[in-house]
Write a protein that holds these residues in place. Structure first.
Motif, PDB file in Angstrom:
ATOM      1  N   ALA A  31       1.627 -25.841  33.660  1.00  0.00           N
ATOM      2  CA  ALA A  31       2.929 -26.379  34.078  1.00  0.00           C
ATOM      3  C   ALA A  31       3.195 -26.058  35.550  1.00  0.00           C
ATOM      4  O   ALA A  31       3.658 -26.918  36.313  1.00  0.00           O
ATOM      5  N   MET A  32       2.889 -24.835  35.970  1.00  0.00           N
ATOM      6  CA  MET A  32       3.095 -24.443  37.365  1.00  0.00           C
ATOM      7  C   MET A  32       2.207 -25.262  38.301  1.00  0.00           C
ATOM      8  O   MET A  32       2.623 -25.654  39.399  1.00  0.00           O
ATOM      9  N   THR A  33       0.976 -25.527  37.863  1.00  0.00           N
ATOM     10  CA  THR A  33       0.059 -26.295  38.695  1.00  0.00           C
ATOM     11  C   THR A  33       0.544 -27.729  38.870  1.00  0.00           C
ATOM     12  O   THR A  33       0.413 -28.320  39.951  1.00  0.00           O
ATOM     13  N   SER A  34       1.098 -28.318  37.817  1.00  0.00           N
ATOM     14  CA  SER A  34       1.657 -29.670  37.939  1.00  0.00           C
ATOM     15  C   SER A  34       2.771 -29.702  38.976  1.00  0.00           C
ATOM     16  O   SER A  34       2.848 -30.626  39.803  1.00  0.00           O
ATOM     17  N   LEU A  35       3.630 -28.691  38.955  1.00  0.00           N
ATOM     18  CA  LEU A  35       4.697 -28.619  39.951  1.00  0.00           C
ATOM     19  C   LEU A  35       4.127 -28.387  41.350  1.00  0.00           C
ATOM     20  O   LEU A  35       4.645 -28.904  42.340  1.00  0.00           O
ATOM     21  N   SER A  62       3.991 -34.561  33.404  1.00  0.00           N
ATOM     22  CA  SER A  62       3.124 -33.587  32.736  1.00  0.00           C
ATOM     23  C   SER A  62       3.743 -32.195  32.786  1.00  0.00           C
ATOM     24  O   SER A  62       3.649 -31.439  31.813  1.00  0.00           O
ATOM     25  N   ALA A  63       4.395 -31.842  33.897  1.00  0.00           N
ATOM     26  CA  ALA A  63       5.050 -30.533  33.988  1.00  0.00           C
ATOM     27  C   ALA A  63       6.142 -30.397  32.933  1.00  0.00           C
ATOM     28  O   ALA A  63       6.245 -29.366  32.251  1.00  0.00           O
ATOM     29  N   PHE A  83      -1.712 -34.579  33.370  1.00  0.00           N
ATOM     30  CA  PHE A  83      -1.938 -33.389  34.191  1.00  0.00           C
ATOM     31  C   PHE A  83      -3.134 -33.591  35.113  1.00  0.00           C
ATOM     32  O   PHE A  83      -3.098 -33.265  36.303  1.00  0.00           O
ATOM     33  N   PRO A 120       2.380 -35.943  37.713  1.00  0.00           N
ATOM     34  CA  PRO A 120       2.494 -34.492  37.618  1.00  0.00           C
ATOM     35  C   PRO A 120       3.875 -34.004  37.178  1.00  0.00           C
ATOM     36  O   PRO A 120       3.987 -32.988  36.483  1.00  0.00           O
ATOM     37  N   THR A 121       4.929 -34.735  37.539  1.00  0.00           N
ATOM     38  CA  THR A 121       6.280 -34.327  37.110  1.00  0.00           C
ATOM     39  C   THR A 121       6.435 -34.484  35.605  1.00  0.00           C
ATOM     40  O   THR A 121       6.971 -33.594  34.921  1.00  0.00           O
TER      41      THR A 121
END
Length: 494
Positions: free
Chosen positions: A398-402, A427-428, A72, A424-425
Motif C-alpha cells: 500500500a505504501m509503495t502504491s502511494l 490499488s493503494a 499495483f 496506483p491510487t
C-alpha cells in the motif's frame, strides 16, 4: 569465499555492486513464483482457507486479489524503469514519500521478509521429518530437518544468483506438473459433477470474506520481489516489470483454477468439511486414492522442495535488502560486503542465515515437550511468523502504491494519468482495505481463539521497527547530512 566490504561509514556504490546482466525475464519469473511456492499454497494454503473461512468461494478470492495486484503492478512496473535498487520497497518509498518514511519502510521490509523466510523453516522441518518417517521409519526431530534446509539455503545465498534461478526454475516446473496432474484427476473424479459453484460471487462475498481475502493475499507474497533483482538483470528498464506482470497473472490464474479443481474433486458441499478434517493432507490422500501411490509420494516430496524453493527465494530477497541498506549506511556498512568470486551479497546472506539459526534454536528449545507435539513448528514458528510477514508486506504494498503517485507527481510527462495516478491510487485504497482485514482477522490467521498477547505483539514487532527507522532517518538528516542525501539512490543505473 571472500567478501569485500567498504570501510567508510558511507559505502560508495561504485565499490559494492551485485553481479550485472545475469538474469533474464524467465529467470526472474521463476524466482518470483518460487517465493510464492505454488504447491505449498495449493496443498496447504487453499485447504487452510477453506477450513478457516468456511467459504466455498476461495477460488474467486484469487481472481479478485489478482486484479488488485495487477493494478499495483502498473505503477510498480513504471517505477522499476527509473529506480534500480536491490532494496526495492525501500528505494521506491524513499523517492516517492520521503527519505524518513523510506527508511521506516526498509526496516519493516527487513522484519517482514525475515519473518516470512524463517517461518517457512517450521513447516519445512515438520514436512521433511514426517516424510522421512513415512518412507524409512526413522524419527528425526523437526529442527534437525530444518537445519538441513538451512545449510542448503545458506550455500545458495553465497553463490551466483543465476544458480539459484536455474535450480528454482526446475523445482517450480515440477511443482506445476504435480498440481496440474492433481487438477486433471480432480476434474475427472468430480463426485458432484463439474460445478462452477465455487466461482459464484455469493460463495465468497458473505460473512467470512475478510478472513478468506486475508488468507489468500498471503499466497501472493513474494510476487513483488522482481524489482529487487533489478541490479542483476539483463535489461533493468524492462525485465522486472515484465516478470512481475507475468508472475501475477500466472499465480492468480493458477491458484484460482487449482482451488476450483479442488472444490470439484472433493465436491463443493464437502470441501469445507474435508479441509477441516485433513488439512494439507487432503491433496495427498486424494492422489493416493485416485492416482498411483508412487505419484502421491512424489507429490509429497515436491511439497518439501516447494518449501525449500521458497526458503531460497526469500533468503535471496533478505540478503539484497541487507546489502542495499548497508551500502547506503542506513544499516552497518559491513552488510554491503559482496563475494569477489560470485558477486553475491555474501554479508547479507550470512547475516540472514545467522538470524534464522538463532530463531530455530529458540523454537527448538521452546518446543521440547510442548503440548502441540510434532505440530509445534507448524502451529507456532510457521503460522506466527509467516502471517506476521504477510501483515508487514501488505502494508508495504500500500505504501509503495502511494509512493508511485508521489514520485510521478514530479515527473508528470513520463506516463499517462492512468499509470502514474489512477491505477496506483485505486490499488493503494484496495490494499489498505485488505490490510485492515488482516488486522481485524489476525487472531484467526494465527490460529487463536479469543484475546491473546500474540494478536497485538506480532504486528507490533513489524510496526515498531518501522517507527524506529523513521526516527533514525530524522537523526541522520541532522547528524549525517551527507549520508542522508544518498538514501534510496544506491545502485541506480541512470
Amino acid at each position: 569465499m571472500s567478501t569485500q566490504a567498504p570501510h567508510s561509514a558511507t559505502p560508495a556504490p561504485a565499490e559494492a555492486h551485485l553481479g550485472r546482466r545475469r538474469l533474464g525475464v524467465p529467470a526472474v519469473v521463476f524466482m518470483i513464483i518460487a517465493a510464492s511456492a505454488p504447491l505449498t499454497v495449493v496443498a496447504g494454503g487453499v485447504t487452510s482457507n477453506f477450513a478457516v473461512s468456511g467459504l466455498v468461494g476461495i477460488p474467486l478470492s484469487f481472481v479478485v486479489l489478482g486484479a488488485v495486484l495487477i493494478l499495483f503492478v502498473v505503477g510498480y512496473s513504471a517505477m522499476s524503469h527509473h529506480i534500480h535498487n536491490a532494496g526495492a520497497f525501500y528505494a521506491y518509498v524513499a523517492r516517492g514519500l520521503g527519505k524518513p518514511v523510506g527508511v521506516g519502510a526498509a526496516w519493516v521490509a527487513i522484519v517482514s521478509y525475515n519473518a516470512m523466510q524463517i517461518g517457512i523453516y517450521g513447516l519445512f522441518g515438520f514436512a521433511l521429518s514426517s516424510f522421512i518417517a513415512a518412507m524409512t521409519g526413522a524419527e528425526l526431530a523437526w529442527w534437525l530437518c530444518a537445519l538441513m534446509g538451512w545449510v542448503v539455503v545458506g550455500l545458495f545465498g553465497i553463490n551466483k544468483v543465476d544458480l539459484s534461478a536455474k535450480v528454482l526454475g526446475v523445482l517450480v516446473a515440477l511443482e506445476f506438473v504435480v498440481v496440474a496432474v492433481y487438477d486433471v484427476v480432480a476434474l475427472r473424479v468430480a463426485p458432484e459433477g463439474v460445478s462452477g459453484a465455487a466461482l459464484e460471487p455469493q460463495a465468497l462475498f458473505v460473512g467470512g470474506v475478510g478472513a478468506a481475502l486475508a488468507f489468500s493475499i498471503a499466497a501472493f507474497m513474494g510476487f513483488e520481489s522482481g524489482a529487487i533483482y533489478n541490479e542483476e538483470v539483463k535489461d533493468p528498464r524492462r525485465t522486472a516489470g515484465r516478470a512481475t506482470f507475468i508472475a501475477v497473472i500466472v499465480i492468480s490464474v493458477f491458484y484460482a483454477f487449482s482451488a476450483w479443481a479442488m472444490s470439484v474433486g472433493t465436491g463443493p458441499t464437502q470441501i469445507v468439511a474435508a479441509s477441516r478434517e485433513m488439512g494439507p493432507d487432503l491433496m495427498f490422500v486424494f492422489l493416493s486414492e485416485h492416482a498411483a501411490t508412487v505419484f502421491s509420494d512424489f507429490a509429497q516430496l515436491m511439497f518439501i522442495t516447494s518449501l525449500l524453493a521458497a526458503l531460497i527465494a526469500f533468503h535471496q530477497v533478505v540478503a539484497r535488502y541487507f546489502f542495499s541498506l548497508g551500502r547506503e549506511g542506513v544499516l552497518p556498512s559491513y552488510l554491503a560486503g559482496i563475494s569477489r568470486r560470485t558477486q553475491a551479497p555474501a554479508a547479507g546472506s550470512l547475516t540472514q542465515s545467522a538470524l534464522a539459526l538463532v530463531l530455530l534454536a529458540v523454537f527448538a528449545i521452546a518446543g521440547t515437550g510442548h503440548e502441540y507435539g510434532p505440530l509445534f513448528p507448524v502451529l507456532t514458528l510457521f503460522t506466527w511468523l509467516t502471517n506476521m510477514g504477510a501483515f508487514g508486506l501488505v502494508l508495504l504494498l500500500a505504501m509503495t502504491s502511494l509512493a508511485v503517485v508521489g514520485y510521478f507527481r514530479r515527473h508528470r510527462d513520463l506516463y499517462s494519468l492512468w499509470t502514474r495516478a489512477i491505477a496506483p491510487t485505486v490499488s493503494a485504497a484496495l490494499l489498505v482495505a485488505v490490510f485492515a482485514l488482516i488486522v481485524i482477522n489476525f487472531d484467526v490467521l494465527i490460529g487463536l481463539e479469543g484475546d491473546s498477547i500474540l494478536s497485538w505483539l506480532l504486528p507490533a514487532l513489524v510496526l515498531i521497527p518501522g517507527a524506529a527507522g523513521t526516527v533514525w532517518a530524522w537523526m541522520l538528516r541532522s547528524r549525517r547530512p551527507d549520508l542522508y542525501a544518498g538514501i534510496g539512490r544506491g545502485g541506480e543505473l541512470e
